[in-house]
Structure formats: structure tokens, C-alpha cells
Scaffold this active site. Sequence first.
Site, PDB file in Angstrom:
ATOM      1  N   ASN A   1       0.903  -1.196  -0.006  1.00 24.70           N
ATOM      2  CA  ASN A   1      -0.076  -0.152   0.033  1.00 24.70           C
ATOM      3  C   ASN A   1       0.973   1.307  -0.042  1.00 24.70           C
ATOM      4  O   ASN A   1       1.465   1.740   1.033  1.00 24.70           O
ATOM      5  CB  ASN A   1      -0.741  -0.129   1.200  1.00 24.70           C
ATOM      6  CG  ASN A   1      -1.837   1.053   1.343  1.00 24.70           C
ATOM      7  OD1 ASN A   1      -1.697   2.031   0.573  1.00 24.70           O
ATOM      8  ND2 ASN A   1      -3.073   0.754   2.277  1.00 24.70           N
TER       9      ASN A   1
ATOM     10  N   LYS B   1       3.501   0.767   3.145  1.00 21.36           N
ATOM     11  CA  LYS B   1       2.818   0.121   4.155  1.00 21.36           C
ATOM     12  C   LYS B   1       2.958  -1.486   3.408  1.00 21.36           C
ATOM     13  O   LYS B   1       2.511  -1.379   2.167  1.00 21.36           O
ATOM     14  CB  LYS B   1       1.489   0.263   4.595  1.00 21.36           C
ATOM     15  CG  LYS B   1       1.427   1.028   5.864  1.00 21.36           C
ATOM     16  CD  LYS B   1       0.028   1.087   6.458  1.00 21.36           C
ATOM     17  CE  LYS B   1      -0.636   2.080   5.958  1.00 21.36           C
ATOM     18  NZ  LYS B   1      -2.050   2.518   6.343  1.00 21.36           N
TER      19      LYS B   1
ATOM     20  N   ARG C   1      -2.010  -2.047  -3.984  1.00 15.70           N
ATOM     21  CA  ARG C   1      -3.271  -1.388  -3.873  1.00 15.70           C
ATOM     22  C   ARG C   1      -3.061   0.054  -4.837  1.00 15.70           C
ATOM     23  O   ARG C   1      -2.310   0.829  -4.681  1.00 15.70           O
ATOM     24  CB  ARG C   1      -3.334  -0.895  -2.386  1.00 15.70           C
ATOM     25  CG  ARG C   1      -4.520   0.154  -2.239  1.00 15.70           C
ATOM     26  CD  ARG C   1      -4.489   0.925  -0.933  1.00 15.70           C
ATOM     27  NE  ARG C   1      -5.456   1.695  -0.942  1.00 15.70           N
ATOM     28  CZ  ARG C   1      -5.710   2.932  -0.377  1.00 15.70           C
ATOM     29  NH1 ARG C   1      -4.626   3.178   0.337  1.00 15.70           N
ATOM     30  NH2 ARG C   1      -6.580   3.701  -0.325  1.00 15.70           N
TER      31      ARG C   1
ATOM     32  N   LEU D   1     -15.553   3.179   8.521  1.00 15.32           N
ATOM     33  CA  LEU D   1     -15.477   4.531   9.266  1.00 15.32           C
ATOM     34  C   LEU D   1     -13.744   4.386   9.879  1.00 15.32           C
ATOM     35  O   LEU D   1     -13.770   4.032  11.192  1.00 15.32           O
ATOM     36  CB  LEU D   1     -16.482   4.608  10.601  1.00 15.32           C
ATOM     37  CG  LEU D   1     -17.919   4.202  10.271  1.00 15.32           C
ATOM     38  CD1 LEU D   1     -18.897   4.290  11.239  1.00 15.32           C
ATOM     39  CD2 LEU D   1     -18.367   5.094   8.927  1.00 15.32           C
ATOM     40  N   GLY D   2     -13.213   5.047   9.287  1.00 13.41           N
ATOM     41  CA  GLY D   2     -11.690   5.490   9.808  1.00 13.41           C
ATOM     42  C   GLY D   2     -11.476   6.979   9.612  1.00 13.41           C
ATOM     43  O   GLY D   2     -12.411   7.660   9.706  1.00 13.41           O
TER      44      GLY D   2
ATOM     45  N   MET E   1     -10.836  10.481  16.563  1.00  8.88           N
ATOM     46  CA  MET E   1     -12.360  10.570  17.189  1.00  8.88           C
ATOM     47  C   MET E   1     -12.069  10.366  18.657  1.00  8.88           C
ATOM     48  O   MET E   1     -12.788  10.783  19.252  1.00  8.88           O
ATOM     49  CB  MET E   1     -13.064   9.144  16.447  1.00  8.88           C
ATOM     50  CG  MET E   1     -14.426   9.066  17.010  1.00  8.88           C
ATOM     51  SD  MET E   1     -15.570  10.624  16.949  1.00  8.88           S
ATOM     52  CE  MET E   1     -16.233  10.546  15.513  1.00  8.88           C
TER      53      MET E   1
ATOM     54  N   GLY F   1     -10.946   1.876  11.774  1.00  5.21           N
ATOM     55  CA  GLY F   1     -10.549   2.527  13.178  1.00  5.21           C
ATOM     56  C   GLY F   1     -11.807   2.860  14.176  1.00  5.21           C
ATOM     57  O   GLY F   1     -12.016   2.210  15.116  1.00  5.21           O
ATOM     58  N   ILE F   2     -12.552   3.599  13.701  1.00  2.00           N
ATOM     59  CA  ILE F   2     -13.808   4.130  14.338  1.00  2.00           C
ATOM     60  C   ILE F   2     -15.051   3.053  14.495  1.00  2.00           C
ATOM     61  O   ILE F   2     -15.473   2.675  15.449  1.00  2.00           O
ATOM     62  CB  ILE F   2     -14.394   5.376  13.877  1.00  2.00           C
ATOM     63  CG1 ILE F   2     -13.430   6.399  13.814  1.00  2.00           C
ATOM     64  CG2 ILE F   2     -15.520   5.717  14.772  1.00  2.00           C
ATOM     65  CD1 ILE F   2     -13.870   7.738  13.281  1.00  2.00           C
TER      66      ILE F   2
ATOM     67  N   ASN G   1     -13.641   0.075  16.595  1.00  2.00           N
ATOM     68  CA  ASN G   1     -13.275   0.313  18.091  1.00  2.00           C
ATOM     69  C   ASN G   1     -14.179   1.178  18.869  1.00  2.00           C
ATOM     70  O   ASN G   1     -13.913   1.427  20.178  1.00  2.00           O
ATOM     71  CB  ASN G   1     -11.830   1.017  18.165  1.00  2.00           C
ATOM     72  CG  ASN G   1     -10.616   0.067  17.446  1.00  2.00           C
ATOM     73  OD1 ASN G   1     -10.661  -1.215  17.974  1.00  2.00           O
ATOM     74  ND2 ASN G   1     -10.194   0.337  16.479  1.00  2.00           N
TER      75      ASN G   1
HETATM   76  P1  AMP Z   1      -8.240   4.140  10.395  1.00  2.00           P
HETATM   77  O1  AMP Z   1      -8.107   5.233   9.407  1.00  2.00           O
HETATM   78  O2  AMP Z   1      -9.227   3.044   9.935  1.00  2.00           O
HETATM   79  O3  AMP Z   1      -7.111   3.977  10.962  1.00  2.00           O
HETATM   80  O4  AMP Z   1      -9.127   4.866  11.740  1.00  2.00           O
HETATM   81  C1  AMP Z   1      -8.689   5.717  12.305  1.00  2.00           C
HETATM   82  C2  AMP Z   1      -9.737   6.528  13.163  1.00  2.00           C
HETATM   83  O5  AMP Z   1     -10.094   5.599  14.108  1.00  2.00           O
HETATM   84  C3  AMP Z   1      -9.281   7.672  14.117  1.00  2.00           C
HETATM   85  O6  AMP Z   1     -10.347   8.746  13.975  1.00  2.00           O
HETATM   86  C4  AMP Z   1      -9.087   7.120  15.106  1.00  2.00           C
HETATM   87  O7  AMP Z   1      -9.386   7.977  16.348  1.00  2.00           O
HETATM   88  C5  AMP Z   1     -10.291   6.118  15.410  1.00  2.00           C
HETATM   89  N1  AMP Z   1     -10.148   5.178  16.423  1.00  2.00           N
HETATM   90  C6  AMP Z   1      -9.245   4.170  16.723  1.00  2.00           C
HETATM   91  N2  AMP Z   1      -9.439   3.725  17.812  1.00  2.00           N
HETATM   92  C7  AMP Z   1     -10.522   3.976  18.325  1.00  2.00           C
HETATM   93  C8  AMP Z   1     -11.234   4.016  19.444  1.00  2.00           C
HETATM   94  N3  AMP Z   1     -10.890   2.961  20.430  1.00  2.00           N
HETATM   95  N4  AMP Z   1     -12.339   4.640  19.761  1.00  2.00           N
HETATM   96  C9  AMP Z   1     -12.676   5.796  18.777  1.00  2.00           C
HETATM   97  N5  AMP Z   1     -12.068   5.797  17.838  1.00  2.00           N
HETATM   98  C10 AMP Z   1     -10.960   5.183  17.446  1.00  2.00           C
END
Ligand code: AMP
Length: 395
Positions: A8, A15, A90, A208-209, A284, A330-331, A334
Site C-alpha cells: 500500500n 505499508k 493497492r 469508518l476510519g 475521534m 478504526g472508528i 473500536n
Molecule cells: P483508520 O483510518 O481506519 O486507521 O481509523 C482511524 C480513526 O479510528 C481515528 O479517528 C481514530 O481516532 C479512530 N479510532 C481508533 N481507535 C478508536 C477507539 N478506541 N475509539 C474511537 N475511535 C478510535
Amino acid sequence: MTKTIAINAGSSSLKWQLFEMPEEEVIAQGIVERIGLKDSIFTIKYDSGKKYNKVLDIPDHESAVNDLLEQLLRLNIIASYDEITGAGHRIVAGGEYFKESALVDEEALRKVEELGDFAPLHNPAEATVIRVFQKVLPKTTNVVVFDTSFHATMPKKNYLYSIPFEYYEKYRARKYGAHGTSHRYVSERAADMLGKPLAELKLITCHLGNGASITAVQGGKSVDTSMGFTPLAGVTMGTRSGDIDASLLPYLMKKLNLTDIKEMVDILNKKSGLLGISGISSDMRDLLDVESTNEMAATAIEIFVNRIQKYIAGYVAVMNGCDAIVFTAGIGENSVPIREKIIEGITWFGCKIDSEKNNVHGQERIISTDDSTMKVLLIPTNEELMIARDVERLK
Ligand code: AMP
């Protein structure tokens, strides 16, 4: 032993994950950051727990790939370069050329480069990395896997913008979507978890990242998605605005004394979204930490949740039904409270979250109550595995 590497590449990062295939076992993974800047950071995780870190100057992608391969040998992760029989890359923009993943030949590579207009920060860097692989590992089969191709099945009514049709005909101005590999992966997993054929399911997948997109997946095919011509459109994201009225652009440019539209688009990409509304952070976690005491953090979260709810509701209409909503990235993977807030506002559709089952991070499971007619699933995404599988399938 055959190994496949999933790559990636970004404009300044690379990555990767190395898989033993067909076992699909990750034997090493890592990232090279700050390529082209001083003090590039080189990280490799291997042998279930060992870590290699180094800070050095990596001037370009060619050195990054060379350094990476040398380290794989040095750390005994591979015994010779010949073990890496496949490399999956990718690619952000596949335009209308690539409706699915493809073997790399000169023509495919030229098209990836040509599509640089659609993703100027990504496609050229990705093409460079493929050329380096061809040079350094001449026996390895290269495969390109596109963020856009899962959405190639969208019907015209969903991918055309309501602008003069000739702009589509002449300039291919349309919605392409993104995050396709992730939406494809979680859809397949969802069918397994629900014990039903994908062909019979209507799913709404929420990636949702930091970037976020929602997709309506009917019978395993993307029928609509929230991102647009580029990944700027759709729901509110970490730093991206998502959907806005285009007339706001000339108005704001005048107020801000901007003359170059690129500066305005840059604001929408990098200074908007959660960061722009809250003035605090694009992350987040930072916003949730201060939600109860900081009004703008709470407002940013409300807007994020609200836009997602509207897309979900819209996609129930697009498919005239929905069997399950899937949360990923991520969001989505988690954040217990964000999943809860989203579902609590749309219970009219027959979905109910089970707060005990929802109290989990990054673990594949059904998080709706047993009597929920529309199921809610948590599925950690795995784009790298999808890329490695595509390499296996095509090589
Ligand atoms: P990604 O782009 O998929 O790596 O996601 C990144 C996003 O996931 C960021 O906004 C982080 O704050 C959020 N994130 C990761 N862990 C958590 C958590 N435990 N609670 C809330 N948001 C999270």
C-alpha cells in the site's frame, strides 16, 4: 514456500504485509514512512512479536523497496528473493478501465499512470513502486487491486451526477467511490457470519476510519456508495468535509481572498471534517475524551453520526430493504459509543444494538439483539488479505 507481498504505497509512505500463501498467514509486516524527507522511519514486525526499527534517509520509493527487500533477507524472513512469487499493489484510482483487479503488463501500468489525473498524490507513486518491483524482482507476478473497482457495478442512476451528460462522455466525470477492497472484504465476511449466500443479502457497509465511506451492497455488488469522483465526498471525515453545496466554494474563496481553487479544495480535504468543526483534532478518540465538556467536540461527533445515519437511511431506500449494517475500520471497529449512537437513532428500521455484545474492540461479532430484524455486525477489515487473495487468484 511461496510468499505474496501486499503493498500500500502513498506519496511518502509504503505499508506492506508479507503472507505465506495459500495458508494466508502473515509472516511479517511493516511501514516505511517519510520517504523523500530527512529521517525516514523504517519498521518491520516479524516472528510473532519481534520488531525492527531504524531511522535513515530514504530518498525515494526505489530505495524504500530495495532497503525493504534487503532487510527481509537479513532478518531471515525470506531465504531468497525468489520466494516472493507475487506482489499485490493497492491502487487508489482505477477509473472506468479497471472493473476488477488485474495482472500488471505495460498497458495496465500506463493506464494506472494515466489515471494520475484522478488521484494525483497516489497513482503516480503507486506506478513507480510497481516499476521498482519489476526491476528488483523480475520473476515476481505483479497484480493491481483498485479502491474503485468494487464500485464498478453501480448502476448509471447512482454513478452519474446531475450535470450535463457530455461531461461524463467527454471527461468521465462521475462517481467512482473508494475503499472498495474493504467493502468487498466485509461483505463476504458478513455473508459467512449470517450463514446466508451473499447473492441473497442486502448490506450497508460502513467503513469508518480517518477516511469514511458507506456502501449499499446488494447481492454482493456495490450499488451505491458515499464517496464520489474523489474520496472527498460523502460523510464527514477526520479532515474531509464530505458533501457540501458547490456554490459555497466561490463564496468562501471571495471571503478568504483565495484565487486558486486548489487552495479551497485543500481546505476541504485537510482542514475540514471533525478537525474543522471541533478545532481540536481529527482523531475521534480525542473528541470522545472531551465530548462532555467541550461543546464543539460534541457537535462534531453529532454531525459525524448524523451524516452516517442519513446515508444508511438513504441506502435502505436504494435497496428497498437491508438485512444487516456492518461497521469496520478504526472508528467502526473500536468505538463502542459511536456504533451505539448511530444505531440508536435509526431503530425505526428494526435494528437494535445489544450493549453487552457491542462492548468490544476490533473483534468479529454480531452486536445487535437477537430480535433485531436488521442485524448489526462488527467486522475488522483486512484489505491486505484481500489483495493477497487477488494475487493468488490471478497469478
Ligand atoms: P483508520 O483510518 O481506519 O486507521 O481509523 C482511524 C480513526 O479510528 C481515528 O479517528 C481514530 O481516532 C479512530 N479510532 C481508533 N481507535 C478508536 C477507539 N478506541 N475509539 C474511537 N475511535 C478510535
